[in-house]
Motif scaffolding. Structure first.
Motif, PDB file in Angstrom:
ATOM      1  N   ARG A  93     112.219  14.111   1.135  1.00  0.00           N
ATOM      2  CA  ARG A  93     112.857  14.047  -0.269  1.00  0.00           C
ATOM      3  C   ARG A  93     111.491  15.547  -0.943  1.00  0.00           C
ATOM      4  NH1 ARG A  93     112.877   8.392  -2.594  1.00  0.00           N
ATOM      5  NH2 ARG A  93     113.565   9.192  -4.158  1.00  0.00           N
ATOM      6  N   ALA A  94     111.787  16.271  -2.047  1.00  0.00           N
ATOM      7  CA  ALA A  94     111.092  16.861  -3.162  1.00  0.00           C
ATOM      8  C   ALA A  94     110.207  16.344  -4.220  1.00  0.00           C
ATOM      9  CB  ALA A  94     111.785  17.916  -3.196  1.00  0.00           C
ATOM     10  N   ARG A  95     108.845  16.534  -3.947  1.00  0.00           N
ATOM     11  CA  ARG A  95     108.026  16.288  -5.191  1.00  0.00           C
ATOM     12  C   ARG A  95     108.054  18.089  -6.547  1.00  0.00           C
ATOM     13  NH1 ARG A  95     106.547  11.227  -7.140  1.00  0.00           N
ATOM     14  NH2 ARG A  95     106.492  10.604  -4.889  1.00  0.00           N
ATOM     15  N   ASP A  96     108.311  17.414  -7.382  1.00  0.00           N
ATOM     16  CA  ASP A  96     108.148  18.933  -8.485  1.00  0.00           C
ATOM     17  C   ASP A  96     106.957  18.710  -8.810  1.00  0.00           C
ATOM     18  OD1 ASP A  96     107.828  17.012 -10.848  1.00  0.00           O
ATOM     19  OD2 ASP A  96     110.585  18.139 -10.799  1.00  0.00           O
ATOM     20  N   ARG A  97     106.176  19.715  -9.008  1.00  0.00           N
ATOM     21  CA  ARG A  97     104.973  20.258  -9.881  1.00  0.00           C
ATOM     22  C   ARG A  97     104.271  19.316 -11.060  1.00  0.00           C
ATOM     23  NH1 ARG A  97     102.291  23.913  -7.806  1.00  0.00           N
ATOM     24  NH2 ARG A  97     103.475  25.619  -6.578  1.00  0.00           N
ATOM     25  N   ALA A  98     105.647  18.669 -11.725  1.00  0.00           N
ATOM     26  CA  ALA A  98     105.625  17.276 -12.880  1.00  0.00           C
ATOM     27  C   ALA A  98     105.406  16.035 -12.396  1.00  0.00           C
ATOM     28  CB  ALA A  98     106.629  17.622 -14.058  1.00  0.00           C
ATOM     29  N   GLY A  99     105.460  16.036 -10.750  1.00  0.00           N
ATOM     30  CA  GLY A  99     105.648  14.612 -10.491  1.00  0.00           C
ATOM     31  C   GLY A  99     106.304  14.338 -10.142  1.00  0.00           C
ATOM     32  N   ARG A 100     107.271  14.730 -10.025  1.00  0.00           N
ATOM     33  CA  ARG A 100     109.032  13.765 -10.042  1.00  0.00           C
ATOM     34  C   ARG A 100     109.549  14.409  -9.347  1.00  0.00           C
ATOM     35  NH1 ARG A 100     111.892  16.055 -15.004  1.00  0.00           N
ATOM     36  NH2 ARG A 100     111.246  18.029 -14.116  1.00  0.00           N
ATOM     37  N   LEU A 101     109.656  12.912  -8.006  1.00  0.00           N
ATOM     38  CA  LEU A 101     110.518  13.100  -6.620  1.00  0.00           C
ATOM     39  C   LEU A 101     111.845  12.888  -6.607  1.00  0.00           C
ATOM     40  CD1 LEU A 101     109.594  12.789  -3.478  1.00  0.00           C
ATOM     41  CD2 LEU A 101     110.102  10.074  -3.965  1.00  0.00           C
ATOM     42  N   GLY A 102     112.218  14.265  -5.889  1.00  0.00           N
ATOM     43  CA  GLY A 102     114.072  14.360  -6.238  1.00  0.00           C
ATOM     44  C   GLY A 102     114.864  13.609  -5.194  1.00  0.00           C
ATOM     45  N   PRO A 103     115.735  13.186  -4.886  1.00  0.00           N
ATOM     46  CA  PRO A 103     117.379  12.371  -4.033  1.00  0.00           C
ATOM     47  C   PRO A 103     116.634  13.265  -3.214  1.00  0.00           C
ATOM     48  CG  PRO A 103     118.059  14.344  -5.297  1.00  0.00           C
ATOM     49  CD  PRO A 103     117.067  13.475  -6.213  1.00  0.00           C
ATOM     50  N   PRO A 104     117.079  11.976  -1.795  1.00  0.00           N
ATOM     51  CA  PRO A 104     116.395  11.982  -0.609  1.00  0.00           C
ATOM     52  C   PRO A 104     117.424  12.484   0.164  1.00  0.00           C
ATOM     53  CG  PRO A 104     117.469   9.796  -1.023  1.00  0.00           C
ATOM     54  CD  PRO A 104     116.876  10.457  -2.250  1.00  0.00           C
ATOM     55  N   SER A 105     117.143  13.668   0.958  1.00  0.00           N
ATOM     56  CA  SER A 105     118.147  14.348   2.113  1.00  0.00           C
ATOM     57  C   SER A 105     119.218  13.024   2.587  1.00  0.00           C
ATOM     58  CB  SER A 105     117.325  15.421   2.765  1.00  0.00           C
ATOM     59  OG  SER A 105     117.131  14.507   4.275  1.00  0.00           O
ATOM     60  N   ARG A 106     120.316  13.707   3.014  1.00  0.00           N
ATOM     61  CA  ARG A 106     121.089  13.419   4.437  1.00  0.00           C
ATOM     62  C   ARG A 106     120.319  12.425   5.300  1.00  0.00           C
ATOM     63  NH1 ARG A 106     123.457  15.388   9.376  1.00  0.00           N
ATOM     64  NH2 ARG A 106     122.421  17.464   9.155  1.00  0.00           N
ATOM     65  N   GLU A 107     120.434  11.250   5.995  1.00  0.00           N
ATOM     66  CA  GLU A 107     119.697  11.040   7.281  1.00  0.00           C
ATOM     67  C   GLU A 107     119.997  11.464   8.619  1.00  0.00           C
ATOM     68  OE1 GLU A 107     119.838   7.068   6.670  1.00  0.00           O
ATOM     69  OE2 GLU A 107     118.103   6.982   5.170  1.00  0.00           O
ATOM     70  N   VAL A 108     118.419  11.833   9.308  1.00  0.00           N
ATOM     71  CA  VAL A 108     119.246  11.765  10.296  1.00  0.00           C
ATOM     72  C   VAL A 108     118.752  12.085  10.988  1.00  0.00           C
ATOM     73  CG1 VAL A 108     120.158  14.828   9.875  1.00  0.00           C
ATOM     74  CG2 VAL A 108     117.751  14.493  10.800  1.00  0.00           C
TER      75      VAL A 108
ATOM     76  N   ALA B 161     114.573   7.792 -11.214  1.00  0.00           N
ATOM     77  CA  ALA B 161     115.367   7.210 -12.806  1.00  0.00           C
ATOM     78  C   ALA B 161     114.525   8.095 -14.105  1.00  0.00           C
ATOM     79  CB  ALA B 161     115.246   5.789 -13.252  1.00  0.00           C
ATOM     80  N   GLU B 162     113.701   8.366 -13.854  1.00  0.00           N
ATOM     81  CA  GLU B 162     112.651   9.645 -14.361  1.00  0.00           C
ATOM     82  C   GLU B 162     113.570  10.805 -15.078  1.00  0.00           C
ATOM     83  OE1 GLU B 162     108.776  11.215 -13.468  1.00  0.00           O
ATOM     84  OE2 GLU B 162     109.102   9.360 -12.311  1.00  0.00           O
ATOM     85  N   SER B 163     113.701  10.769 -16.265  1.00  0.00           N
ATOM     86  CA  SER B 163     114.283  11.978 -16.722  1.00  0.00           C
ATOM     87  C   SER B 163     113.759  13.329 -16.790  1.00  0.00           C
ATOM     88  CB  SER B 163     114.072  11.304 -18.820  1.00  0.00           C
ATOM     89  OG  SER B 163     112.899  11.973 -19.254  1.00  0.00           O
ATOM     90  N   GLY B 164     114.811  13.910 -17.157  1.00  0.00           N
ATOM     91  CA  GLY B 164     115.257  15.563 -16.623  1.00  0.00           C
ATOM     92  C   GLY B 164     115.786  15.732 -15.409  1.00  0.00           C
ATOM     93  N   ALA B 165     114.831  17.727 -15.185  1.00  0.00           N
ATOM     94  CA  ALA B 165     116.329  17.429 -14.097  1.00  0.00           C
ATOM     95  C   ALA B 165     115.376  17.710 -12.832  1.00  0.00           C
ATOM     96  CB  ALA B 165     116.046  19.411 -14.439  1.00  0.00           C
ATOM     97  N   LEU B 166     115.473  16.488 -12.100  1.00  0.00           N
ATOM     98  CA  LEU B 166     114.628  16.883 -10.569  1.00  0.00           C
ATOM     99  C   LEU B 166     115.057  17.518  -9.733  1.00  0.00           C
ATOM    100  CD1 LEU B 166     115.761  12.610 -10.276  1.00  0.00           C
ATOM    101  CD2 LEU B 166     113.732  13.505 -11.230  1.00  0.00           C
ATOM    102  N   PRO B 167     113.467  17.803  -8.752  1.00  0.00           N
ATOM    103  CA  PRO B 167     114.473  18.871  -8.100  1.00  0.00           C
ATOM    104  C   PRO B 167     115.849  18.459  -7.183  1.00  0.00           C
ATOM    105  CG  PRO B 167     112.433  17.536  -8.088  1.00  0.00           C
ATOM    106  CD  PRO B 167     113.053  16.699  -8.784  1.00  0.00           C
TER     107      PRO B 167
ATOM    108  N   ALA C   8     112.823  23.029 -11.156  1.00  0.00           N
ATOM    109  CA  ALA C   8     113.160  24.216 -12.133  1.00  0.00           C
ATOM    110  C   ALA C   8     111.206  23.859 -12.465  1.00  0.00           C
ATOM    111  CB  ALA C   8     113.807  22.818 -13.901  1.00  0.00           C
ATOM    112  N   GLU C   9     111.120  23.171 -12.288  1.00  0.00           N
ATOM    113  CA  GLU C   9     109.162  23.122 -12.327  1.00  0.00           C
ATOM    114  C   GLU C   9     108.730  23.116 -11.576  1.00  0.00           C
ATOM    115  OE1 GLU C   9     107.771  22.037 -15.080  1.00  0.00           O
ATOM    116  OE2 GLU C   9     109.290  21.351 -16.539  1.00  0.00           O
ATOM    117  N   GLY C  10     108.856  23.856 -10.029  1.00  0.00           N
ATOM    118  CA  GLY C  10     108.245  24.206  -8.924  1.00  0.00           C
ATOM    119  C   GLY C  10     108.353  22.974  -7.859  1.00  0.00           C
ATOM    120  N   VAL C  11     108.319  23.348  -6.887  1.00  0.00           N
ATOM    121  CA  VAL C  11     108.012  21.760  -5.975  1.00  0.00           C
ATOM    122  C   VAL C  11     106.566  21.691  -5.219  1.00  0.00           C
ATOM    123  CG1 VAL C  11     108.580  21.209  -3.584  1.00  0.00           C
ATOM    124  CG2 VAL C  11     110.947  22.405  -5.054  1.00  0.00           C
TER     125      VAL C  11
END
Length: 323
Positions: A98-113, A25-31, A57-60
């Motif tokens: 999931r990827a977390r960027d250098r700003a600490g934001r957590l992106g959406p999950p990948s597909r499950e395998v 829910a955090e604002s900005g472009a998530l990974p 955008a912020e780097g992983v």
């Protein structure tokens, strides 16, 4: 340079199942969500999970690996694979990344395998036979194809481990005898071996080594040497030490090992753990008790793809003379 990534020639198709977390829910472009996620049982108690790198955008900063939606591992940004261990034999697990960027934001999950560990085998101390016929070819400037003939085991081969220069890169399922290695450096010689693994974690002798050289390309001259290398000397307790500092090579992964050469001969190997410096690093080592001795010193990094990078500039330092 890019991190070595291995892609299976045949990937299982598993339905995607998205789920949300509070960080979404955090604002900005998530990974973005990692793509190309695969999970392969490596033994009765481990599964090898792999994915493609994510751009942010912020780097992983790191990747977070989930098993049945509970986080089980955190992986540095330069690594795109992990062995999830201490699992139960004969059990089905579901993984996502999931990827977390250098700003600490957590992106959406990948597909499950999904991956199912094989049943445990009691008192199995017999290793699989050596895989045969390891062959391969360069596939352009950044990839190679590898293939081998199947190993035999008294019970069953669960997976094959692929190594480059002694560094384990990946695992593929026991029914698979080919893979593609990507993310290599142009114009570089690599040495590959393959070992079979059974459910009891017994490893076969290695097939190979197989030496392959990628084709030259636009990135062939990219610098992989440590930068701004400096060498000084100090005295302590009646002895002299050489003090080295440098800037780590800019790679897609973390450099954890350096080889130091003193007066034209290997002097020592420096290995860091999880806290390897990503910018300026420093190291001191014993150089004897005699003042006024002139030494030549340089170093190089073992890169994340298992090869050695270029040598730093060579510095001359005299014990007891400071800079």
């Amino acid at each position: 340079m890019r991190r070595v990534v291995l892609c299976a020639l045949v990937l299982p198709l598993v339905a995607s199942c998205a789920w949300a977390g509070a960080d979404d829910a955090e604002s900005g472009a998530l990974p973005g969500a990692p793509t190309g996620v695969t999970a392969v049982a490596g033994s009765a108690t481990s599964v090898h999970v792999m994915w493609n790198a994510v751009r942010a955008a912020e780097g992983v900063r790191r990747y977070e690996v989930y098993r049945d939606r509970g986080k089980v591992a955190e992986v540095p940004a330069g690594d795109h694979m992990v062995d999830v261990v201490r699992l139960r034999p004969g059990t089905r697990y579901v993984f996502s990344v999931r990827a977390r960027d250098r700003a600490g934001r957590l992106g959406p999950p990948s597909r499950e395998v999904a991956a199912t560990t094989p049943a445990a085998t009691a008192a199995d101390r017999s290793a699989p036979g050596r895989p045969g016929g390891l062959t391969g070819r360069a596939a352009g400037s950044t990839a190679v194809q590898l293939s081998w003939t199947a190993s035999r085991d008294d019970r069953k081969v669960v997976s094959y481990d692929v190594y480059q220069g002694g560094v384990k890169l990946h695992s593929v399922g026991g029914a698979q005898t080919a893979t593609v290695v990507t993310g290599l450096r142009p114009g570089t010689r690599y040495s590959f071996t393959v070992r079979a693994r059974d459910a009891a974690d017994n490893l076969s002798p290695a097939a190979g080594p197989l030496a392959l050289t990628t084709a030259a390309g636009t990135g062939a001259g990219r610098d992989t040497a440590p930068g701004d290398f400096r060498a000084t000397s100090h005295a302590s307790g009646g002895a002299y030490y050489l003090d080295l500092s440098w800037i780590a090579p800019r790679t897609d992964g973390t450099v954890t090992e350096y080889g130091i050469e003193l007066d034209g001969r290997p002097a020592t190997s420096l290995v860091w753990g999880a806290n390897a410096p990503r910018d300026r690093a420093s190291y001191s080592f014993y150089a004897g008790t005699e003042r006024g001795v002139r030494h030549r010193v340089r170093l190089r990094a073992r890169l994340p793809d298992g090869t050695w990078g270029g040598w730093s500039a060579e510095r001359t330092v005299v014990t007891g003379a400071g800079r």
